[in-house]
Design a protein around this motif. Structure first.
Motif, PDB file in Angstrom:
ATOM      1  N   ILE A  96       0.887  -1.157   0.000  1.00 42.99           N
ATOM      2  CA  ILE A  96       0.000   0.000   0.000  1.00 42.99           C
ATOM      3  C   ILE A  96       0.924   1.205   0.000  1.00 42.99           C
ATOM      4  O   ILE A  96       2.107   1.086   0.321  1.00 42.99           O
ATOM      5  N   SER A 104      -2.143   9.037   5.178  1.00 44.29           N
ATOM      6  CA  SER A 104      -3.179   8.087   4.764  1.00 44.29           C
ATOM      7  C   SER A 104      -2.556   7.058   3.824  1.00 44.29           C
ATOM      8  O   SER A 104      -1.565   7.338   3.149  1.00 44.29           O
ATOM      9  N   TRP A 105      -3.181   5.859   3.787  1.00 46.45           N
ATOM     10  CA  TRP A 105      -2.616   4.727   3.068  1.00 46.45           C
ATOM     11  C   TRP A 105      -3.684   3.993   2.272  1.00 46.45           C
ATOM     12  O   TRP A 105      -4.851   4.001   2.643  1.00 46.45           O
ATOM     13  N   GLY A 106      -3.253   3.322   1.224  1.00 50.38           N
ATOM     14  CA  GLY A 106      -4.151   2.471   0.460  1.00 50.38           C
ATOM     15  C   GLY A 106      -3.501   2.050  -0.842  1.00 50.38           C
ATOM     16  O   GLY A 106      -2.385   2.488  -1.164  1.00 50.38           O
ATOM     17  N   PRO A 107      -4.201   1.213  -1.599  1.00 48.90           N
ATOM     18  CA  PRO A 107      -3.707   0.914  -2.944  1.00 48.90           C
ATOM     19  C   PRO A 107      -3.706   2.218  -3.745  1.00 48.90           C
ATOM     20  O   PRO A 107      -4.576   3.075  -3.551  1.00 48.90           O
ATOM     21  N   SER A 109      -4.633   3.012  -6.609  1.00 52.97           N
ATOM     22  CA  SER A 109      -5.875   3.265  -7.353  1.00 52.97           C
ATOM     23  C   SER A 109      -6.990   3.837  -6.487  1.00 52.97           C
ATOM     24  O   SER A 109      -7.945   4.414  -7.003  1.00 52.97           O
ATOM     25  N   SER A 110      -6.870   3.723  -5.157  1.00 51.86           N
ATOM     26  CA  SER A 110      -7.913   4.234  -4.264  1.00 51.86           C
ATOM     27  C   SER A 110      -7.600   5.616  -3.704  1.00 51.86           C
ATOM     28  O   SER A 110      -8.416   6.187  -2.988  1.00 51.86           O
ATOM     29  N   LEU A 111      -6.429   6.152  -4.010  1.00 55.69           N
ATOM     30  CA  LEU A 111      -6.004   7.420  -3.412  1.00 55.69           C
ATOM     31  C   LEU A 111      -6.205   8.607  -4.347  1.00 55.69           C
ATOM     32  O   LEU A 111      -6.151   8.469  -5.566  1.00 55.69           O
ATOM     33  N   SER A 112      -6.391   9.760  -3.733  1.00 55.56           N
ATOM     34  CA  SER A 112      -6.478  11.027  -4.460  1.00 55.56           C
ATOM     35  C   SER A 112      -5.314  11.905  -4.034  1.00 55.56           C
ATOM     36  O   SER A 112      -4.787  11.764  -2.930  1.00 55.56           O
ATOM     37  N   PRO A 122      -6.984  11.872  -9.261  1.00 52.11           N
ATOM     38  CA  PRO A 122      -6.511  10.543  -8.861  1.00 52.11           C
ATOM     39  C   PRO A 122      -4.988  10.562  -8.670  1.00 52.11           C
ATOM     40  O   PRO A 122      -4.267  11.225  -9.431  1.00 52.11           O
TER      41      PRO A 122
END
Length: 154
Positions: A96, A104-107, A109-112, A122
């Motif tokens: 991630i 903040s964390w995530g894949p 493709s899910s982040l802005s 995106p």
């Protein structure tokens, strides 16, 4: 010349990878270069960085090992990217990422990403500031492995 030297030093020390649970970490960075062979073919080789220039491809290797006496469970390995490096992905795709300095964390493709003028779009690979791997499995005492990610000098 001096700017390149400082950049080389910054890349050699890309930031401190972090983990917990008696998991020891060490990291290396290499420059990936194409080398011509005598038979006319080319080979990709990894070299210690002496001088790097924009466009050089880098390979970061984070080695982890459970140095405790008990299994390490539910831990993560976090590595900040040098500001002079654009993220190009990992070898396993299980990471991630953060595009806001680790808030903040995530894949990806899910982040802005919010630009300096307030525009939200995106997130792109070039926005990545940190890479993290979460280990939801147990790592037995004495066991270890390596994590690999790539980047390009901006």
């Amino acid at each position: 010349m001096i700017k390149r030297l400082f950049l080389a030093i910054a890349l050699i020390l890309p930031g401190t990878a972090m983990a917990a649970n008696n998991v020891s970490l060490s990291s290396d960075v290499f420059v990936e270069r194409k080398v011509a062979r005598a038979n006319g073919t080319t080979a990709l080789v990894l070299e210690q960085p002496r001088t790097v220039t924009p466009g050089d491809r880098l390979v970061f290797v984070v080695n982890y090992k459970n140095v405790g006496r008990a299994p390490a469970t539910d831990f993560s390995v976090t590595n900040p990217l040098p500001k002079a490096v654009a993220f190009e992905g990992t070898s396993d795709g299980t990471e991630i990422v953060s595009v806001d300095g680790g808030k903040s964390w995530g894949p990806l493709s899910s982040l802005s990403y919010q630009s300096e003028n307030g525009e939200i779009r995106p997130a792109l690979m070039t926005d990545v500031t940190h890479v993290k791997w979460k280990f939801n499995r147990s790592l037995s005492a004495g066991s270890g492995g390596k994590l690999v990610f790539r980047g390009t000098v901006k």
